[in-house]
Design a protein around this motif. Structure first.
Motif, PDB file in Angstrom:
ATOM      1  N   PHE A  30       0.907  -1.160  -0.094  1.00  0.00           N
ATOM      2  CA  PHE A  30       0.026  -0.139  -0.146  1.00  0.00           C
ATOM      3  C   PHE A  30       0.981   1.259   0.093  1.00  0.00           C
ATOM      4  CE2 PHE A  30      -2.811   3.168   2.457  1.00  0.00           C
ATOM      5  CZ  PHE A  30      -3.569   3.178   1.273  1.00  0.00           C
ATOM      6  N   ARG A  56      -6.545   8.198   3.598  1.00  0.00           N
ATOM      7  CA  ARG A  56      -5.757   7.067   3.585  1.00  0.00           C
ATOM      8  C   ARG A  56      -6.778   5.848   3.543  1.00  0.00           C
ATOM      9  NH1 ARG A  56      -0.037   6.036   4.486  1.00  0.00           N
ATOM     10  NH2 ARG A  56      -0.805   3.891   5.564  1.00  0.00           N
ATOM     11  N   GLU A  57      -7.922   6.042   4.332  1.00  0.00           N
ATOM     12  CA  GLU A  57      -9.049   4.939   4.396  1.00  0.00           C
ATOM     13  C   GLU A  57      -9.392   4.767   3.135  1.00  0.00           C
ATOM     14  OE1 GLU A  57     -13.010   3.683   6.625  1.00  0.00           O
ATOM     15  OE2 GLU A  57     -11.618   5.079   7.714  1.00  0.00           O
ATOM     16  N   TYR A  60      -7.235   3.275   0.373  1.00  0.00           N
ATOM     17  CA  TYR A  60      -6.945   1.889   0.633  1.00  0.00           C
ATOM     18  C   TYR A  60      -7.970   1.012   0.203  1.00  0.00           C
ATOM     19  CZ  TYR A  60      -5.686  -2.346   3.408  1.00  0.00           C
ATOM     20  OH  TYR A  60      -5.570  -3.767   3.714  1.00  0.00           O
TER      21      TYR A  60
END
Length: 220
Positions: A30, A56-57, A60
């Protein structure tokens, strides 16, 4: 593009390794994906582009979806065989991310990002041919869904994007052809705009991935 190593992407003279190859399986990293997205984003959108920590979430989840990690996607309720509906406030970066992520998986079928309002303007000029044009076997991401004007051709009104979504639903059920969209609207606003029938089809067409309502405008 190197078909034997689709996890290695070349931009100019630089190779970006998004992970490592273990046998026939790619193990993506990632942090390496984020590094590539930041570099490619600057190439596409200019030096001011940046990857934000608070995203970021979302990043992801999008990464898992595009690399087709079925097991981890399942944990987030994401179906890799459906399209994406990326929602969030104005200026949060939805369009940029949808334009950007397709470069991360050049071995997959590409999609074209088209502003919904441009499709309606095309309908106003050319009529129902436009609905047929976007109900074909290409892959699209309809950008800014829900804020486009009502279509009018020779005085006859048409909810152009609603009709196109119904056509795209048929393509999905018959040929597993994906459609993506971005929108500033929530589920209720989409239903108000397109009606219950289209909203029902949208649930089957799309995975909903949503930015937080409080996400700021990155264009300011």
């Amino acid at each position: 593009m190197n078909y034997r190593a689709p996890h290695i992407i070349t931009e100019g003279a630089i190779n970006y390794e998004l992970g490592s190859l273990k046998g026939r399986e790619i193990r993506y990293d990632f942090e390496k994906i984020l590094f590539y997205l930041d570099a490619k984003g600057k190439l596409l959108f200019g030096r001011k582009f940046k990857i934000y920590k608070e995203d970021r979430e979302i990043l992801y989840k999008l990464s898992l979806y595009f690399i087709r990690d079925r097991d981890r996607c399942k944990q987030f309720g994401i179906d890799v065989d459906k399209g994406l509906l990326l929602s969030g406030p104005v200026g949060c970066g939805k369009t940029s991310l949808m334009k950007l992520f397709k470069y991360m998986v050049p071995h997959q079928r590409p999609y074209e990002v088209i502003p919904s309002r441009n499709i309606v303007f095309g309908f106003n000029h050319l009529g129902y041919k436009i609905i047929g044009d976007y109900g074909n076997s290409q892959s699209f991401c309809f950008d800014d869904l829900g804020v486009e004007p009502q279509g009018v051709h020779f005085g006859k009104e048409c909810n152009v994007m609603g009709e196109i979504l119904l056509s795209r639903y048929e393509l999905f059920t018959e040929h597993k052809l994906k459609t993506h969209t971005t929108t500033n609207l929530n589920a209720q606003e989409l239903e108000d705009r397109y009606g219950n029938r289209v909203r029902s089809r949208m649930r089957q067409l799309f995975n909903l991935i949503a930015f937080d309502k409080g996400t700021g405008d990155k264009r300011k």
